[in-house]
Design an enzyme around this catalytic site. Structure first.
Site, PDB file in Angstrom:
ATOM      1  N   GLN A   1      -7.677   0.326   3.841  1.00 41.66           N
ATOM      2  CA  GLN A   1      -8.519  -0.278   4.888  1.00 41.66           C
ATOM      3  C   GLN A   1      -9.940  -0.562   4.414  1.00 41.66           C
ATOM      4  OE1 GLN A   1      -7.574  -1.517   7.697  1.00 41.66           O
ATOM      5  NE2 GLN A   1      -5.533  -0.630   7.871  1.00 41.66           N
TER       6      GLN A   1
ATOM      7  N   CYS B   1       1.795   1.029  12.791  1.00 39.71           N
ATOM      8  CA  CYS B   1       2.998   1.640  12.236  1.00 39.71           C
ATOM      9  C   CYS B   1       3.527   2.741  13.135  1.00 39.71           C
ATOM     10  CB  CYS B   1       2.689   2.218  10.861  1.00 39.71           C
ATOM     11  SG  CYS B   1       1.801   1.065   9.833  1.00 39.71           S
TER      12      CYS B   1
ATOM     13  N   SER C   1      -3.900  -2.765  -0.447  1.00 40.46           N
ATOM     14  CA  SER C   1      -2.783  -3.589   0.016  1.00 40.46           C
ATOM     15  C   SER C   1      -3.267  -5.000   0.333  1.00 40.46           C
ATOM     16  CB  SER C   1      -2.200  -2.942   1.278  1.00 40.46           C
ATOM     17  OG  SER C   1      -1.232  -3.786   1.842  1.00 40.46           O
TER      18      SER C   1
ATOM     19  N   GLY D   1       0.824  -1.206   0.000  1.00 40.19           N
ATOM     20  CA  GLY D   1       0.000   0.000   0.000  1.00 40.19           C
ATOM     21  C   GLY D   1       0.858   1.257   0.000  1.00 40.19           C
ATOM     22  N   THR D   2       1.955   1.211   0.712  1.00 39.63           N
ATOM     23  CA  THR D   2       2.837   2.382   0.796  1.00 39.63           C
ATOM     24  C   THR D   2       3.372   2.739  -0.590  1.00 39.63           C
ATOM     25  OG1 THR D   2       3.458   1.782   3.048  1.00 39.63           O
ATOM     26  CG2 THR D   2       4.942   3.275   1.889  1.00 39.63           C
TER      27      THR D   2
HETATM   28  N1  PLP Z   1      -2.654   3.098   4.188  1.00 39.60           N
HETATM   29  C1  PLP Z   1      -3.370   2.685   5.231  1.00 39.60           C
HETATM   30  C2  PLP Z   1      -4.689   3.354   5.532  1.00 39.60           C
HETATM   31  C3  PLP Z   1      -2.911   1.652   6.050  1.00 39.60           C
HETATM   32  O1  PLP Z   1      -3.637   1.256   7.090  1.00 39.60           O
HETATM   33  C4  PLP Z   1      -1.667   1.063   5.740  1.00 39.60           C
HETATM   34  C5  PLP Z   1      -1.096   0.015   6.612  1.00 39.60           C
HETATM   35  O2  PLP Z   1      -1.376  -0.042   7.795  1.00 39.60           O
HETATM   36  C6  PLP Z   1      -0.961   1.520   4.611  1.00 39.60           C
HETATM   37  C7  PLP Z   1      -1.481   2.546   3.861  1.00 39.60           C
HETATM   38  C8  PLP Z   1       0.342   0.924   4.220  1.00 39.60           C
HETATM   39  O3  PLP Z   1       0.152  -0.334   3.600  1.00 39.60           O
HETATM   40  P1  PLP Z   1       1.356  -1.373   3.502  1.00 39.60           P
HETATM   41  O4  PLP Z   1       1.561  -1.925   4.861  1.00 39.60           O
HETATM   42  O5  PLP Z   1       0.883  -2.415   2.528  1.00 39.60           O
HETATM   43  O6  PLP Z   1       2.521  -0.623   2.986  1.00 39.60           O
END
Ligand code: PLP
Length: 385
Positions: free
Chosen positions: A178, A324, A198, A71-72
């Site tokens: 989410q 995180c 993600s 997701g990042t």
């Molecule tokens: N965006 C949201 C709203 C998230 O909750 C998260 C992860 O907790 C991310 C982005 C990041 O996703 P990833 O862990 O796949 O990089």
């Protein structure tokens, strides 16, 4: 001791059907999907199937999807990629409650000459649409507003947000990490330009994500190299991860409404029982517009981290604020943006359920949590009577 997993907004269990689907691609079916031979070609076909399955869940065309590593990466690609094509526009609009994958990127860009506006939220975590309306203008390069919040589960009115943004002709990105798999989405009926998801939040493994790019959206690639993903994201594909994500999307789509209702009932029972047995506790976030699986509860005068440690002794996995950001003693930026008082923001607990949770587990947590809260209050220097 059994594990009672209620931390699904941090990551989720990989579904058995998903593991089964991906395993052959760690073994005999190791071909490169870009190869000319049929050994690689059969893998390429399976990736196309995965792309179709993701597209079906999102209600979009398969060619509008690129696979990423998480997701990042999807969030970073959307923002940087849009800015690279924005021809001198220097304004970025986001919200104060975004995940660090968006907020951290925007704040970094602010150090490089961009003007970043973070739209506020009210006490219930609802986005200030008037502030957004007043802020979007011709100089805006991109607006990035999340679909649903990872800490509180609050769902933003994305259709309205989109209308405001698109009325000014600005690119709109939403972090739907989410939301996807938890609530139905239909991109065919929306004007969203870019959307991130993600795998590991919807019962696929970690290390795979998606960026949806609406046809015609001008986006510069973030990773340069080979011609994978129609030249929009270089790098040999995470084949097993992509196939897994396709299967996870298929599973999510099959029962989304029934699962929604079942999980929401469990969440509501859990929340109600806890609030009834713990004085000075309250739910954070808009009760009406929340993800069905998320409960964020503040317990005044005690530390969320201490609650987590004590719950851990019973095998209960939960979170205080975002996974995180845990590890830092700062109260959650989301709760601070909502104006949750300091004493309550520190004592917040996030319980996030999934289709694998049972009523017995809910009853167990509802039984174990109140004595933990009472015990910590007895020890708390902030409780005077
Ligand atoms: N965006 C949201 C709203 C998230 O909750 C998260 C992860 O907790 C991310 C982005 C990041 O996703 P990833 O862990 O796949 O990089």
């Amino acid at each position: 001791m059994d594990t009672i997993y209620m931390d699904n907004n941090a990551t989720s269990r990989v579904a058995d059907e998903v593991i089964e689907e991906m395993l052959p691609y760690f073994g005999n079916l190791y071909g490169n999907p870009s190869s000319m031979h049929s050994f690689g070609g059969q893998v390429g076909k399976k990736i196309n199937q995965a792309r179709q399955r993701v597209a079906t869940l999102l209600g979009c065309m398969p060619e509008d999807i690129i696979f990423t590593s998480c997701g990042t990466e999807s969030d970073n690609t959307a923002i940087r990629g849009a800015l690279a094509m924005a021809r001198g526009k220097r304004k970025i609009i986001t919200s104060r409650v975004e995940h660090p994958a968006v907020l951290g990127m925007c704040r970094e860009l602010a150090n490089h000459g961009y003007s970043v506006v973070e739209i506020g939220v009210d006490k219930a975590g609802r986005l200030d649409l008037d502030e957004l309306k007043q802020t979007v203008d011709e100089d805006t390069a991109i607006v990035s507003i999340m679909y649903a919040n990872n800490e509180t589960g609050v769902i933003f009115p994305i259709d309205e947000v989109c209308e405001i943004v698109k009325a000014k002709g600005v690119i709109f990105h939403t972090d739907a990490v989410q939301a996807v798999g938890k609530i139905p989405l239909n991109l065919a009926k929306s004007n969203i330009d870019l959307l991130s998801l993600s795998g590991h939040k919807l019962h696929a493994p970690k290390g795979v994500g998606v960026l949806y790019i609406r046809k015609g959206t001008r986006l510069s690639p973030y990773l340069l190299g080979g011609h994978q993903e129609s030249g929009k994201r270089a790098g040999t594909e995470n084949v097993p991860g992509i196939i897994a994500l396709g299967k996870a999307c298929e599973l999510a789509g099959q029962n989304i409404e029934q699962e929604n209702t079942r999980v929401k009932k469990l969440r509501d029972k859990l929340e109600k029982t806890i609030l009834a047995s713990c004085p000075d506790s309250f739910v954070n976030g808009d009760i009406e517009n929340r993800l069905p699986n998320t409960a964020n509860i503040s317990f005044e005068f005690i530390e969320g981290e201490a609650i987590l440690l004590m719950l851990n002794q019973f095998g209960i996995c939960a979170s205080s604020g975002s996974a995180c950001t845990s590890g830092s003693l700062e109260p959650s930026h989301v709760l601070r943006a909502m104006g949750v008082p300091f004493t309550a923001a520190h004592g917040s607990l996030r319980l996030s359920l999934s289709r694998y949770n049972t009523e017995e587990e809910v009853d167990f947590v509802a039984e174990k949590l109140p004595p933990v809260v009472n015990r910590l209050r007895e020890l708390s220097p902030f409780v005077t009577s």
